[in-house]
Design an enzyme around this catalytic site. Structure first.
Site, PDB file in Angstrom:
ATOM      1  N   SER A 244     -16.006  -8.948 -38.329  1.00  0.00           N
ATOM      2  CA  SER A 244     -16.947  -9.758 -37.533  1.00  0.00           C
ATOM      3  C   SER A 244     -18.342  -9.776 -38.148  1.00  0.00           C
ATOM      4  O   SER A 244     -18.989 -10.823 -38.201  1.00  0.00           O
ATOM      5  CB  SER A 244     -16.998  -9.285 -36.071  1.00  0.00           C
ATOM      6  OG  SER A 244     -17.287  -7.914 -35.984  1.00  0.00           O
ATOM      7  N   HIS A 320      -9.293   5.398 -39.564  1.00  0.00           N
ATOM      8  CA  HIS A 320     -10.348   4.388 -39.759  1.00  0.00           C
ATOM      9  C   HIS A 320     -10.479   4.107 -41.246  1.00  0.00           C
ATOM     10  O   HIS A 320     -10.266   4.990 -42.075  1.00  0.00           O
ATOM     11  CB  HIS A 320     -11.685   4.886 -39.189  1.00  0.00           C
ATOM     12  CG  HIS A 320     -12.724   3.807 -39.111  1.00  0.00           C
ATOM     13  ND1 HIS A 320     -13.555   3.503 -40.163  1.00  0.00           N
ATOM     14  CD2 HIS A 320     -13.046   2.944 -38.112  1.00  0.00           C
ATOM     15  CE1 HIS A 320     -14.348   2.499 -39.814  1.00  0.00           C
ATOM     16  NE2 HIS A 320     -14.063   2.140 -38.582  1.00  0.00           N
ATOM     17  N   ASP A 375     -11.472   3.155 -30.391  1.00  0.00           N
ATOM     18  CA  ASP A 375     -10.501   2.449 -29.554  1.00  0.00           C
ATOM     19  C   ASP A 375      -9.559   3.379 -28.808  1.00  0.00           C
ATOM     20  O   ASP A 375      -8.895   2.962 -27.872  1.00  0.00           O
ATOM     21  CB  ASP A 375      -9.678   1.485 -30.413  1.00  0.00           C
ATOM     22  CG  ASP A 375     -10.548   0.416 -31.047  1.00  0.00           C
ATOM     23  OD1 ASP A 375     -11.290  -0.235 -30.298  1.00  0.00           O
ATOM     24  OD2 ASP A 375     -10.503   0.251 -32.276  1.00  0.00           O
ATOM     25  N   ARG A 401     -21.052  -6.733 -29.826  1.00  0.00           N
ATOM     26  CA  ARG A 401     -21.215  -6.930 -31.272  1.00  0.00           C
ATOM     27  C   ARG A 401     -22.323  -7.940 -31.598  1.00  0.00           C
ATOM     28  O   ARG A 401     -22.912  -7.912 -32.679  1.00  0.00           O
ATOM     29  CB  ARG A 401     -19.859  -7.359 -31.864  1.00  0.00           C
ATOM     30  CG  ARG A 401     -19.710  -7.378 -33.362  1.00  0.00           C
ATOM     31  CD  ARG A 401     -20.269  -6.184 -34.067  1.00  0.00           C
ATOM     32  NE  ARG A 401     -19.642  -4.902 -33.826  1.00  0.00           N
ATOM     33  CZ  ARG A 401     -18.713  -4.329 -34.570  1.00  0.00           C
ATOM     34  NH1 ARG A 401     -18.236  -4.964 -35.612  1.00  0.00           N
ATOM     35  NH2 ARG A 401     -18.262  -3.114 -34.287  1.00  0.00           N
ATOM     36  N   ARG A 421     -21.380 -16.210 -52.346  1.00  0.00           N
ATOM     37  CA  ARG A 421     -20.384 -16.899 -53.172  1.00  0.00           C
ATOM     38  C   ARG A 421     -19.843 -15.953 -54.243  1.00  0.00           C
ATOM     39  O   ARG A 421     -20.245 -16.009 -55.403  1.00  0.00           O
ATOM     40  CB  ARG A 421     -21.029 -18.145 -53.817  1.00  0.00           C
ATOM     41  CG  ARG A 421     -20.124 -18.942 -54.748  1.00  0.00           C
ATOM     42  CD  ARG A 421     -18.902 -19.498 -54.015  1.00  0.00           C
ATOM     43  NE  ARG A 421     -18.131 -20.408 -54.840  1.00  0.00           N
ATOM     44  CZ  ARG A 421     -17.116 -20.031 -55.636  1.00  0.00           C
ATOM     45  NH1 ARG A 421     -16.775 -18.758 -55.732  1.00  0.00           N
ATOM     46  NH2 ARG A 421     -16.450 -20.940 -56.326  1.00  0.00           N
TER      47      ARG A 421
END
EC number: 2.3.3.1
Length: 433
Positions: A244, A320, A375, A401, A421
């Site tokens: 994200s 993780h 989580d 977030r 890029r």
């Protein structure tokens, strides 16, 4: 930085930071950051150092640091909301944007500012009300955020030919508007799907952001509001390479406005590998409760964990990509549970697993990190207070977030970061090297 106006504080900080980076790049622009291997290119660029992201850094042992402050430090230093002693997310946003721990006055300015900007345009309300109930809450969130870009100060100013040096100001305005509106969007989705479309009510400018959010969701328990303050604070940011954060950074680099950048980030968060883990944890715990009927003896839990691993699955909520110790975001949720719900059977199960799972994973020998992550705990806390709609949990993650990725987006434009890029290669090209 005694001003309570965040924009004024930022305006004073930006020129200093621009100058610092300019000098640093002049002196060290050619310095190598490390080697890139073939495996990194095939392996999701894990461990490749290629992004600059200012708001937080993930230490493999310490866990996340928000502008240099650990979670326990943030819990101690950030202004608190109610009598429960959890930090206000407004304070964390101020810290992420400025690098400074805010005063109580600065935080209450933010709460009022967000309350003032919270109203949704009618076309977004209509759109949310028209969505079918089988459309996933994350799809609704993403679509509504995209449609909110009718309100985008940045897009308007860009079309009018605003100077590059002013980009950050418009991104700031749009980011503030978006953060203010997110709880209204999220609460509307919740009420439409799970509360027969009942009204979210009005924003109360005397309440903080989290308190208004829990009110709009329809929860009156002060402890649930405390949990929400903690939840929205600790899920806010996790370095720049996660899906994200990287998505918002990438899309923002095309000068797409904050609404489009954040909607793209939410589409990434909706992916099972990123935002659905706390849902998967609860599903696994429910199956475990059904299967290990022998009153949760350690031995039967061990067997169940081994069965999970031997069938080629992972234990959800453990491990993780970067962390190598217990996630401090897990630890502070565990402390919340020990304080507020020590007798809850699901919490007891999670606490019992904390004693058993890491040992099993170490015996198995495949996991680089056998410790629990954020989580493993959040779903159990939400369920305890009556929020049982697992499909909705990622929406809460998304609201949180926004604090991190939009704080960074303001800085990305302030520092003039270019279009992202990187260079890609084909397998044939790699073999030919």
């Amino acid at each position: 930085a005694s001003s309570t106006n965040l924009k004024d504080v930022l305006a004073a900080l930006i020129p200093k930071e621009q100058a610092r980076i300019k000098t640093f790049r002049q002196q060290h622009g050619g310095t190598a950051l490390g080697q890139i291997t073939v495996d990194m290119s095939y392996g999701g660029m894990r461990g490749m150092k290629g992004l600059v992201y200012e708001t937080s850094v993930l230490d493999p042992d310490e866990g996340i640091r928000f502008r240099g402050f650990s979670i326990p430090e943030c819990q101690k230093l950030l202004p608190k909301g109610g009598x429960g002693g959890e930090p206000l997310p407004e304070g964390l946003f101020w810290l992420l944007v400025t690098g400074q721990i805010p005063t109580g006055a600065q935080v209450s300015w933010l709460s009022k500012e967000w309350a003032k900007r919270a109203a949704l345009p009618s076309h977004v309300v209509t759109m949310l009300d028209n969505f079918p109930t089988n459309l996933h809450p994350m799809s609704q969130l993403s679509a509504a955020i995209t449609a909110l870009n009718s309100e985008s100060n940045f897009a308007r100013a860009y079309a009018e030919g605003i100077l590059r040096t002013k980009y950050w100001e418009m991104v700031y305005e749009s980011a503030m508007d978006l953060i203010a509106k997110l709880p209204c969007v999220a609460a509307k989705i919740y009420r439409n799907l799970y509360r027969a479309g009942s009204s979210i009510g009005a924003i109360d400018s005397k309440l903080d952001w989290s308190h208004n959010f829990t009110n709009m969701l329809g929860y009156t328990d002060a402890q649930f509001t405390e949990l929400m303050r903690l939840y929205l604070t600790i899920h806010s940011d996790h370095e720049g390479g996660n899906v994200s954060a990287h998505t918002s950074h990438l899309v923002g680099s095309a000068l797409s406005d904050p609404y489009l950048s954040f909607a793209a980030a939410m589409n990434g968060l909706a992916g099972p590998l990123h935002g659905l883990a706390n849902q998967e944890v609860l599903g696994w715990l429910a199956q475990l409760q059904k299967a290990x009927x022998x009153a949760g003896a350690d031995a039967s839990l061990r067997d169940y964990i081994w069965n999970t691993l031997n069938s080629g699955r992972v234990v959800p909520g453990y491990g993780h990509a970067v962390l190598r110790k217990t996630d401090p975001r897990y630890t502070c949720q565990r402390e919340f549970a020990l304080k507020h719900l020590p007798g809850d059977p699901m919490f007891k199960l999670v606490a019992q697993l904390y004693k058993i799972v890491p040992n099993v994973l170490l015996e198995q020998g495949a996991a680089a990190n056998p410790w629990p992550n954020v989580d493993a705990h959040s779903g159990v806390l939400l369920q305890y207070y009556g929020m049982t709609e697992m499909n909705y949990y990622t929406v809460l993650f998304g609201v949180s977030r926004a604090l991190g990725v939009l704080a960074q987006l303001i800085w990305s434009r302030a520092l003039g970061f270019p279009l992202e890029r990187p260079k890609s290669m084909s397998t044939d090209g790699l073999i030919a090297l």
